[in-house]
Design an enzyme around this catalytic site. Sequence first.
Site, mmCIF file in Angstrom:
data_model
loop_
_atom_site.group_PDB
_atom_site.id
_atom_site.type_symbol
_atom_site.label_atom_id
_atom_site.label_comp_id
_atom_site.label_asym_id
_atom_site.label_seq_id
_atom_site.Cartn_x
_atom_site.Cartn_y
_atom_site.Cartn_z
ATOM 1 N N ALA A 236 9.482 -4.286 21.172
ATOM 2 C CA ALA A 236 9.333 -3.983 22.595
ATOM 3 C C ALA A 236 9.941 -2.641 22.972
ATOM 4 O O ALA A 236 10.036 -2.306 24.149
ATOM 5 C CB ALA A 236 9.997 -5.095 23.404
ATOM 6 N N ASN B 169 16.633 -8.754 20.046
ATOM 7 C CA ASN B 169 15.736 -8.019 19.146
ATOM 8 C C ASN B 169 15.798 -6.518 19.391
ATOM 9 O O ASN B 169 15.882 -5.720 18.454
ATOM 10 C CB ASN B 169 14.301 -8.526 19.302
ATOM 11 C CG ASN B 169 14.155 -9.944 18.802
ATOM 12 O OD1 ASN B 169 14.509 -10.247 17.669
ATOM 13 N ND2 ASN B 169 13.662 -10.839 19.651
ATOM 14 N N HIS C 68 13.253 -0.966 29.304
ATOM 15 C CA HIS C 68 14.261 -0.572 28.309
ATOM 16 C C HIS C 68 14.339 0.945 28.288
ATOM 17 O O HIS C 68 13.307 1.624 28.238
ATOM 18 C CB HIS C 68 13.860 -1.038 26.904
ATOM 19 C CG HIS C 68 13.767 -2.522 26.769
ATOM 20 N ND1 HIS C 68 14.853 -3.360 26.909
ATOM 21 C CD2 HIS C 68 12.717 -3.326 26.511
ATOM 22 C CE1 HIS C 68 14.463 -4.611 26.728
ATOM 23 N NE2 HIS C 68 13.172 -4.617 26.497
HETATM 24 N N1 LIG Z 1 11.075 -7.315 17.743
HETATM 25 C C1 LIG Z 1 10.871 -7.444 19.044
HETATM 26 O O1 LIG Z 1 10.992 -6.506 19.841
HETATM 27 C C2 LIG Z 1 10.463 -8.780 19.564
HETATM 28 C C3 LIG Z 1 9.889 -8.879 20.830
HETATM 29 C C4 LIG Z 1 9.504 -10.133 21.281
HETATM 30 C C5 LIG Z 1 9.727 -11.257 20.508
HETATM 31 N N2 LIG Z 1 10.325 -11.121 19.287
HETATM 32 C C6 LIG Z 1 10.623 -12.294 18.461
HETATM 33 O O2 LIG Z 1 9.473 -12.676 17.736
HETATM 34 C C7 LIG Z 1 9.474 -14.087 17.548
HETATM 35 C C8 LIG Z 1 8.120 -14.643 18.042
HETATM 36 O O3 LIG Z 1 7.955 -14.338 19.413
HETATM 37 P P1 LIG Z 1 6.793 -15.046 20.267
HETATM 38 O O4 LIG Z 1 6.813 -14.461 21.628
HETATM 39 O O5 LIG Z 1 5.537 -15.052 19.483
HETATM 40 O O6 LIG Z 1 7.389 -16.524 20.354
HETATM 41 P P2 LIG Z 1 6.605 -17.867 20.758
HETATM 42 O O7 LIG Z 1 7.675 -18.786 21.272
HETATM 43 O O8 LIG Z 1 5.431 -17.581 21.620
HETATM 44 O O9 LIG Z 1 6.083 -18.406 19.342
HETATM 45 C C9 LIG Z 1 6.922 -18.773 18.293
HETATM 46 C C10 LIG Z 1 6.165 -19.790 17.430
HETATM 47 O O10 LIG Z 1 6.933 -20.021 16.242
HETATM 48 C C11 LIG Z 1 6.980 -21.420 16.000
HETATM 49 N N3 LIG Z 1 8.224 -21.683 15.267
HETATM 50 C C12 LIG Z 1 9.493 -21.682 15.747
HETATM 51 N N4 LIG Z 1 10.354 -21.927 14.754
HETATM 52 C C13 LIG Z 1 9.633 -22.101 13.636
HETATM 53 C C14 LIG Z 1 9.975 -22.391 12.278
HETATM 54 N N5 LIG Z 1 11.244 -22.579 11.893
HETATM 55 N N6 LIG Z 1 8.966 -22.488 11.389
HETATM 56 C C15 LIG Z 1 7.676 -22.321 11.770
HETATM 57 N N7 LIG Z 1 7.290 -22.058 13.027
HETATM 58 C C16 LIG Z 1 8.262 -21.947 13.951
HETATM 59 C C17 LIG Z 1 6.919 -22.083 17.366
HETATM 60 O O11 LIG Z 1 6.400 -23.403 17.265
HETATM 61 C C18 LIG Z 1 5.969 -21.140 18.113
HETATM 62 O O12 LIG Z 1 4.618 -21.533 17.988
HETATM 63 C C19 LIG Z 1 10.675 -14.628 18.339
HETATM 64 O O13 LIG Z 1 11.778 -14.840 17.470
HETATM 65 C C20 LIG Z 1 10.993 -13.513 19.299
HETATM 66 O O14 LIG Z 1 12.363 -13.470 19.655
HETATM 67 C C21 LIG Z 1 10.673 -9.909 18.795
#
Ligand SMILES: NC(=O)c1ccc[n+]([C@@H]2O[C@H](COP(=O)([O-])OP(=O)(O)OC[C@H]3O[C@@H](n4cnc5c(N)ncnc54)[C@H](O)[C@@H]3O)[C@@H](O)[C@H]2O)c1
Length: 271
Positions: free
Chosen positions: A124, A192, A222
């Site tokens: 992000a 993150n 940000h």
């Molecule tokens: N790098 C960045 O800037 C950034 C930005 C946004 C989100 N993220 C991270 O990316 C990840 C995904 O974000 P999102 O918005 O798609 O989340 P989301 O909640 O929409 O989807 C996450 C999915 O992962 C599944 N899940 C959770 N734990 C699991 C496990 N142990 N094994 C298998 N599946 C599992 C959940 O059931 C869900 O379907 C999160 O950890 C979030 O914090 C990173």
Amino acid sequence: MKVALVGCGAIGSVLARAMAEHRVEAELVSVFDLSREKAAGLASLFEKKPALASSLEEVLSSDAELVIEAASVRAARELLIPALRSGRDVLLLSVGALADVEFLRQVEGTAAEHRRKVHIPSGAIGALDALKSAREAELEEVRLVTTKPPSALEGAPYLAQRGISLAGLRERRVVFSGSALEAIAGFPANVNVAVAVSLAGVGVERTKVEIVADPHARRNVHEVFARGSFGELHLRVENLPSPGNPKTSHLAALSAIATLRRLSTPLQVGT
Ligand SMILES: NC(=O)c1ccc[n+]([C@@H]2O[C@H](COP(=O)([O-])OP(=O)(O)OC[C@H]3O[C@@H](n4cnc5c(N)ncnc54)[C@H](O)[C@@H]3O)[C@@H](O)[C@H]2O)c1
């Protein structure tokens, strides 16, 4: 490139669609989510269906060369070392998993030992390329300022522990000022971005973080300020939410697609 996807939420769905529509050159061979329904939903987008895995172990027995983690910090912690040991690269979205410096060292060591790579998309935020260049000389200061509507910060451990309520806030207020290390513990929803900026620049202890609650803010903003022998940098990104998850910025999902594209194209743009 054969890839496996762990996590079929907002980011995983955007990525899977890009692969199913052949917008990036990657073949999805295995897909896993704690919700089998979500995984099955994404698998159904493909003409050549990926296998539905029931566990991380099953993902790691597929013939994927790259495992994409788009699930949670917990999943990332469980997945990283075994995936690298099994000879696979990892594209890591839950970069907050690397906030723990000891775990970060283990991941770096395992990747080096097995000649594998962990790819961390910009997510992000932006400006990571410039920070990486700048730190090759003196990088004196890196400051991340995150501004969110009060509702997006309500319930953060830092505020709860101090009994700070943001209800009825009328003007913008700096609710936290400290190191990235402290921000990670106090505001996990911001982890993150704080970790990505720290890894690209001067680390979690020296990176300064300010968190601002602004009742007039309609987007998560940000800003990165950096100063060093290169000069000065100011980046500001106003993020719109991802259609699948209001807590995730759309740019984060797009950055995952862009990283996948970088891995499959000959021209590497950016530091
Ligand atoms: N790098 C960045 O800037 C950034 C930005 C946004 C989100 N993220 C991270 O990316 C990840 C995904 O974000 P999102 O918005 O798609 O989340 P989301 O909640 O929409 O989807 C996450 C999915 O992962 C599944 N899940 C959770 N734990 C699991 C496990 N142990 N094994 C298998 N599946 C599992 C959940 O059931 C869900 O379907 C999160 O950890 C979030 O914090 C990173």
